[in-house]
Design a protein around this motif. Structure first.
Motif, PDB file in Angstrom:
ATOM      1  N   LYS A  44       0.837  -1.210   0.000  1.00  6.32           N
ATOM      2  CA  LYS A  44       0.000   0.000   0.000  1.00  6.32           C
ATOM      3  C   LYS A  44       0.870   1.258   0.000  1.00  6.32           C
ATOM      4  CE  LYS A  44      -2.244  -0.897   3.847  1.00  6.32           C
ATOM      5  NZ  LYS A  44      -1.642  -2.208   4.077  1.00  6.32           N
ATOM      6  N   LEU A  89       2.829   1.747  -3.275  1.00  6.54           N
ATOM      7  CA  LEU A  89       1.971   2.240  -4.358  1.00  6.54           C
ATOM      8  C   LEU A  89       1.704   3.738  -4.182  1.00  6.54           C
ATOM      9  CD1 LEU A  89       0.265   1.557  -6.872  1.00  6.54           C
ATOM     10  CD2 LEU A  89      -1.644   1.077  -5.348  1.00  6.54           C
ATOM     11  N   ARG A 118       4.920   5.799  -5.045  1.00  7.80           N
ATOM     12  CA  ARG A 118       5.074   5.967  -6.494  1.00  7.80           C
ATOM     13  C   ARG A 118       4.046   6.971  -7.027  1.00  7.80           C
ATOM     14  NH1 ARG A 118       8.895   2.231  -9.053  1.00  7.80           N
ATOM     15  NH2 ARG A 118       8.306   3.441 -10.864  1.00  7.80           N
ATOM     16  N   SER A 119       2.823   6.850  -6.548  1.00  9.80           N
ATOM     17  CA  SER A 119       1.752   7.724  -7.040  1.00  9.80           C
ATOM     18  C   SER A 119       2.024   9.177  -6.674  1.00  9.80           C
ATOM     19  CB  SER A 119       0.405   7.286  -6.464  1.00  9.80           C
ATOM     20  OG  SER A 119       0.173   5.923  -6.730  1.00  9.80           O
ATOM     21  N   LEU A 149      -5.777  -4.137  -2.310  1.00 11.18           N
ATOM     22  CA  LEU A 149      -4.487  -4.452  -2.926  1.00 11.18           C
ATOM     23  C   LEU A 149      -4.081  -5.865  -2.513  1.00 11.18           C
ATOM     24  CD1 LEU A 149      -2.086  -2.928  -4.401  1.00 11.18           C
ATOM     25  CD2 LEU A 149      -1.196  -2.447  -2.140  1.00 11.18           C
ATOM     26  N   SER A 166      -0.800  -8.870  -3.409  1.00  9.36           N
ATOM     27  CA  SER A 166       0.462  -8.997  -4.131  1.00  9.36           C
ATOM     28  C   SER A 166       0.733 -10.454  -4.484  1.00  9.36           C
ATOM     29  CB  SER A 166       1.604  -8.434  -3.296  1.00  9.36           C
ATOM     30  OG  SER A 166       1.814  -9.233  -2.160  1.00  9.36           O
ATOM     31  N   VAL A 168      -6.168  -4.139  -6.987  1.00  3.02           N
ATOM     32  CA  VAL A 168      -4.856  -3.925  -7.590  1.00  3.02           C
ATOM     33  C   VAL A 168      -3.983  -5.132  -7.265  1.00  3.02           C
ATOM     34  CG1 VAL A 168      -2.791  -2.472  -7.598  1.00  3.02           C
ATOM     35  CG2 VAL A 168      -5.034  -1.419  -7.306  1.00  3.02           C
ATOM     36  N   ASN A 223      -0.338  -6.276  -7.095  1.00  2.00           N
ATOM     37  CA  ASN A 223       1.005  -5.681  -7.067  1.00  2.00           C
ATOM     38  C   ASN A 223       2.082  -6.781  -7.162  1.00  2.00           C
ATOM     39  OD1 ASN A 223       3.075  -3.774  -6.722  1.00  2.00           O
ATOM     40  ND2 ASN A 223       2.920  -3.815  -4.480  1.00  2.00           N
ATOM     41  N   CYS A 227       5.174  -2.002  -8.292  1.00  2.00           N
ATOM     42  CA  CYS A 227       5.722  -0.744  -7.777  1.00  2.00           C
ATOM     43  C   CYS A 227       7.239  -0.746  -7.918  1.00  2.00           C
ATOM     44  CB  CYS A 227       5.338  -0.558  -6.320  1.00  2.00           C
ATOM     45  SG  CYS A 227       3.589  -0.286  -6.108  1.00  2.00           S
ATOM     46  N   LEU A 245       2.079   0.851 -13.983  1.00  2.66           N
ATOM     47  CA  LEU A 245       1.769   2.012 -13.143  1.00  2.66           C
ATOM     48  C   LEU A 245       1.093   3.144 -13.918  1.00  2.66           C
ATOM     49  CD1 LEU A 245       4.819   2.267 -10.696  1.00  2.66           C
ATOM     50  CD2 LEU A 245       2.425   1.873 -10.081  1.00  2.66           C
ATOM     51  N   TRP A 256      -2.575   2.887 -13.882  1.00  6.18           N
ATOM     52  CA  TRP A 256      -3.058   3.260 -12.541  1.00  6.18           C
ATOM     53  C   TRP A 256      -3.088   4.783 -12.369  1.00  6.18           C
ATOM     54  CZ3 TRP A 256      -5.420   2.184  -8.127  1.00  6.18           C
ATOM     55  CH2 TRP A 256      -5.054   2.858  -6.955  1.00  6.18           C
TER      56      TRP A 256
END
Lengths: 132, 230
Positions: free
Chosen positions: B44, B47, B50-51, B140, B142, B164, B166, B199, B205, B208
């Motif tokens: 989480k 992500l 990065r966002s 999320l 993974s 999502v 990941n 990520c 990405l 997203w």
């Protein structure tokens, strides 16, 4: 683990209702819990037992009605039983399923003991004024 | 004789009321909001890092980062470029509730904000019961977890609008199968919108980010994941 927070909310809600009605004790509480809420009954009972100490709910009997999930298939336009939480219609394999029940987290009823000194008439007045 | 009174009250009615107030307030201001949930360690915070790094210059994002202990996540998000980051340390509680979010929102100047992300406590069980006033839940998962997680935690996957996946750079390193996790998730919730990304490598990405931009640029209806074209 959120059973403890849920137990706390139940006690607060039930005792507030009982106080409003001038009860002296809550003898029973009926809960309606949907199976999709992930509430573990034993943990909830434990939480209620621990947290109700010293409150009007201390001696209350807890009745729990577990509600299985029921869905409505929008393709077939009928209710379906949700097995193992699969929201897939057994008839048409459709996945457009609306949840009808199974998400409940409700207090259905409370049973109250009232002080004999408070007359029925007086209780009636209290109920009327709180409803208004 | 005890008297039985049918009260028919929702146990979480107080939380739901607070959540409704938050939702109305955010809607009035045109702020889109997501409640990000997952198991611990699914990514989480990664992500969001990065966002924030990518979108922060073009989009004002506020983050409320919940954790049981430490404000480490909030500090990571600030280091990644987050300018409006508020930690909530629950001190043991396994989920955020609407009251905590309302209190945290009081400390944020919402005027420039276009998107609010609430990073919930890492837990797939308890947060599913608590409405925080968000537009939608984003769950999320993974590829280092089991691909049967949607079946193990159906409530969360049922209540989420978006899933999502990941760490897709690690596909093949474990028994996790992308097709299986999607099948399992869609059997619980056929309306789920699904993103696949990493990520670490950056793969997926951009899709997203585009979705976040669209979300923040519009006023999404509650529970709808479809962006509204203006």
């Amino acid at each position: 683990m959120h059973e403890l927070s849920i137990a706390d909310s139940i006690i607060k809600t039930a005792t507030a209702e009982a106080t409003k009605r001038r009860a002296t004790e809550i003898s029973a509480v009926g809960l309606r819990i949907g199976q999709l809420t992930d509430i573990v009954e034993d943990s909830l009972r434990f939480g209620l037992e621990v947290l109700s100490k010293g409150t009007m709910m201390e001696k209350a009997e807890i009745e729990i009605e577990s509600i299985p999930p029921i869905g409505y298939c929008e393709t077939c336009a009928r209710n379906i039983e949700i097995r193992k939480f699969f929201f897939v219609c057994p008839e048409c394999n459709g996945r457009q399923i609306k949840l009808i029940s199974g998400n409940e987290l409700d207090i259905a009823y409370i049973e109250l003991e009232t002080d004999d000194k408070v007359s029925t008439e007086e209780k009636q007045n209290t109920t009327d004024s709180t409803d208004a | 004789m005890p008297e039985r009174i049918e009260i028919e009250k929702k146990v979480l009615s107080e939380n739901d009321r607070t959540a409704a107030t938050i939702r109305a307030n955010l809607k009035k201001r045109g702020i889109a909001s997501i409640n990000l949930v997952s198991s611990p360690g699914s990514g989480k915070t990664s992500l969001l890092e990065r966002s924030l790094t990518t979108l922060n210059k073009e989009l004002s994002i506020a983050v409320i980062a919940g954790d049981v202990q430490t404000d480490n996540d909030a500090r990571r998000l600030e280091a990644a470029g987050g300018t409006i980051v508020r930690p909530i340390v629950t001190g043991g509680a396994c989920h955020l509730d609407a009251r905590m979010v309302a209190k945290s929102l009081e400390s944020i100047d919402l005027d420039p904000v276009k998107l609010l992300v609430i990073e919930n406590v890492g837990n797939l069980v308890c947060p599913s019961s608590y409405d925080l006033g968000e537009d939608m839940k984003v769950v999320l998962i993974s590829t280092t977890e089991g691909d049967d997680k949607p079946l193990k935690y159906p409530a969360m996957f049922r209540k989420a609008s978006v899933m999502v996946v990941n760490k897709i750079d690690l596909l093949g390193s474990s028994d996790f199968m992308l097709s299986r996790v999607k099948e399992n998730a869609l059997n619980i919730n056929g309306a789920l919108k699904i993103f696949e990304l990493s990520c670490r490598s950056g793969e997926g990405l951009n899709t997203w980010y585009s979705w976040l931009r669209e979300l923040a640029g519009t006023r999404p209806q509650t529970k709808s994941t479809k962006p509204i074209l203006i």
